[in-house]
Design an enzyme around this catalytic site. Structure first.
Site, short mmCIF file in Angstrom:
data_model
loop_
_atom_site.label_atom_id
_atom_site.label_comp_id
_atom_site.label_asym_id
_atom_site.label_seq_id
_atom_site.Cartn_x
_atom_site.Cartn_y
_atom_site.Cartn_z
N HIS A 1 0.81 -1.22 0.00
CA HIS A 1 0.00 0.00 0.00
C HIS A 1 0.85 1.27 0.00
O HIS A 1 0.44 2.28 -0.58
CB HIS A 1 -0.97 -0.03 1.19
N ASP B 1 -11.07 -2.54 1.67
CA ASP B 1 -10.49 -2.85 2.98
C ASP B 1 -10.01 -1.61 3.72
O ASP B 1 -9.67 -1.68 4.90
CB ASP B 1 -9.34 -3.84 2.83
N ASP C 1 -19.85 -1.21 -9.22
CA ASP C 1 -18.82 -1.61 -10.17
C ASP C 1 -18.08 -0.36 -10.63
O ASP C 1 -18.71 0.63 -11.04
CB ASP C 1 -19.47 -2.32 -11.35
N ALA C 2 -16.75 -0.38 -10.58
CA ALA C 2 -15.96 0.81 -10.89
C ALA C 2 -16.19 1.28 -12.33
O ALA C 2 -16.29 2.49 -12.60
CB ALA C 2 -14.48 0.54 -10.66
N ASP D 1 -6.81 0.18 -7.07
CA ASP D 1 -6.40 -0.91 -6.18
C ASP D 1 -7.30 -2.10 -6.46
O ASP D 1 -8.20 -2.43 -5.69
CB ASP D 1 -6.53 -0.44 -4.72
#
Length: 540
Positions: free
Chosen positions: A307, A329, A383-384, A403
């Protein structure tokens, strides 16, 4: 619509094909056979879809697995149909035995495949592709049995009352195709969400055994000897007993299989409508691991390396407004929110269950720094691709962080397409930056450099870099996660420099020198001449 049949043309039927002695009128018997065709077709398609779904979950490449399952099964159906020609003399007994065997093989296929994957999937060596070969074997066996159904059912229909071949075939396939439609819709909308793959498949096997056995033992029992009737009854009861026992034990089996896949330290497992999520560790000093569909997505041992490498190079410049695609997350957002100049962070995550877990699970929320309590963070579960396409944002994001799962996973392919990066480019501010996680470089260099070619085809300038995936001295199993991570930093203007923000927070695992080494490491793997990946021509 099934129309009244015409009489068969003159000809001599086979010596064994005399009229069946039925306990009901011929019209009723014919209807019952066609109803059995309907149910058997529905069950057969459920077995087929279950193999495709489970194979996609276990291996990730849904296009390849669907192609293998469907092609092998259709081929096997042809072989089974030819083989069944020799069984027409004993059509009733052969069909009853066939349905009992199909119910056992099809009903237990999902549990067997999952067991082999769970307990032997990490053996390597000669068995490295064992689960895939077992998938082919099940596809072949189920296809052979399904293919043998049609000639036998045709013979049974003709035994009730002979009709012309064209009319009989039309009636048979009408019932077969309608049953396939019902099975195809029942699997994703009824069986999978309500019962799950294992229980749903075993219930389908039980229905298959009951309907096949009832047709033969009820309608055609006079065609069987007393011994054959008892053997068929015992076989069907044994199959139903096996399926019932497996259904009762399915919860214990799933727990044991999860422990075999994830280890004994499983704390949370969630089966959402999107995927399976599991958390292990995170208590008593044990590192937390997050698995999605059986694949390690976050390892508490090394997640900071990933990250920090993903976020900090992109923050070297304006970063007031940040968009995170994926990252439910909260770990990428944790790094973003370390910068005091950030005014707003938007996360677009696919699975609300992961977001809820990141909010509520003590270990995961502690790892992400309780970012979901920060007023600057806003979350959308969508959904992106669809979100970027329908929201049509103004070019307002200073930083966009992709990500997302590796490009080699079929479900993620569209999120690494030229069309998707065109939508991201539209959302970027003129001097904004995009960073993309492009999968492991050492094991999949062509996929990594295809992402680079796709970004450039979308009008973005790129800078590649590569970071090692295992911390020195870590006890992380190298087979559980990638050995390295590949990233691409991109912008609409000049090629972005790979650096850390001079006044930003200091990462624990990155330095200016390590970034220069990361760029050289990525450049050393360059693959030339690759074409961009598009929605209609994916290249991963």
């Amino acid at each position: 619509m099934i129309e009244p049949h015409a009489p068969a043309p003159p000809g001599t039927p086979p010596p064994w094909a005399g009229p069946a002695r039925l306990p009901v009128r011929p019209a009723t018997g014919r209807f019952l056979v066609l109803a059995c065709v309907f149910v058997c077709a529905a069950c057969g398609l459920v077995y087929e879809l279950e193999l495709v779904a489970l194979a996609s979950y276990l291996t990730g490449d849904s296009v390849t697995q669907a192609s293998v399952v469907l092609s092998v099964m259709v081929f096997a159906m042809g072989i089974g149909s030819l083989a069944a020609k020799r069984l027409r003399r004993l059509a009733a007994a052969a069909f009853g035995a066939l349905e009992a065997l199909l119910a056992l093989v099809g009903g237990c296929s999902a549990m067997t495949l999952y067991a082999v994957f769970a307990w032997t999937g990490d053996w390597g060596g000669l068995w490295a592709s064992g689960p895939r070969w077992l998938l082919v074997a099940f596809s072949l066996a189920i296809g052979l049995l399904i293919g043998a159904e049609v000639p036998l059912l045709m013979e049974l229909i003709q035994r009730i009352r002979r009709q012309d071949a064209g009319g009989a075939v039309a009636d048979l396939f009408a019932a077969d195709y309608v049953g396939a439609l019902v099975g195809g819709l029942a699997f994703p909308f009824l069986l999978l969400p309500l019962l799950g793959q294992l229980t749903g498949t075993m219930l389908t096997g039980a229905v298959n055994a009951v309907v096949g056995g009832a047709l033969v033992l009820g309608l055609f029992r006079r065609d069987l000897t007393r011994r054959a009737r008892w053997l068929l009854l015992v076989a069907n009861l044994a199959v139903l007993g096996v399926l019932a026992t497996a259904t009762v034990l399915v919860d214990d089996f799933e727990r044991a299989a999860r422990e075999a896949v994830y280890g004994k330290d499983v704390r949370v497992t969630l089966q959402t409508g999107v995927r399976e999520v599991a958390l292990t560790g995170g208590t008593d000093g044990r590192p937390l691991d997050l698995y999605v569909d059986g694949r390690l997505r976050v390892s508490g041992r090394d997640e900071d390396r990933y990250h920090e490498a993903l976020v900090h190079p992109a923050m070297d410049g304006p970063h007031a407004r940040v968009l995170v695609l994926g990252g439910g997350d909260g770990l990428a957002a944790r790094e973003v929110l370390r910068y005091p100049g950030v005014r707003r962070v938007d996360i677009v995550a696919l699975d609300p269950a992961v977001v809820d877990l990141a909010r509520r699970d003590p270990a995961l929320s502690r790892l992400n720094g309780h970012v979901y309590g920060d007023a600057r963070l806003h979350v959308t579960t969508a959904d992106a691709f669809r979100r970027l396409r329908t929201s049509a944002p103004e070019p307002s994001y200073d930083v966009v962080i992709a990500d997302l799962p590796d490009p080699g996973i079929t479900a993620s392919t569209k999120l690494y397409s030229q069309e998707f990066y065109g939508l991201v480019r539209r959302a970027l501010a003129p001097d904004g930056r995009l960073v993309v996680h492009a999968g492991p470089v050492s094991s999949h260099p062509r996929a990594f450099w295809t992402v680079d070619a796709t970004l450039r085809a979308a009008g973005l300038r790129t800078t590649p870099y590569r970071v090692g995936g295992l911390r020195p001295g870590s006890h992380c199993d190298p087979h559980s996660g990638p050995r390295d991570w590949g990233f691409l930093l991109a912008s609409r203007g000049p090629r972005p420099a790979l650096a850390l923000a001079p006044r930003g927070p200091r990462p624990a695992t990155l330095t200016e020198e390590s970034l220069r080494a990361a760029r050289r490491a990525a450049q050393a793997t360059r693959v030339q001449g690759l074409a961009a990946s598009t929605l209609v021509h994916p290249r991963y």
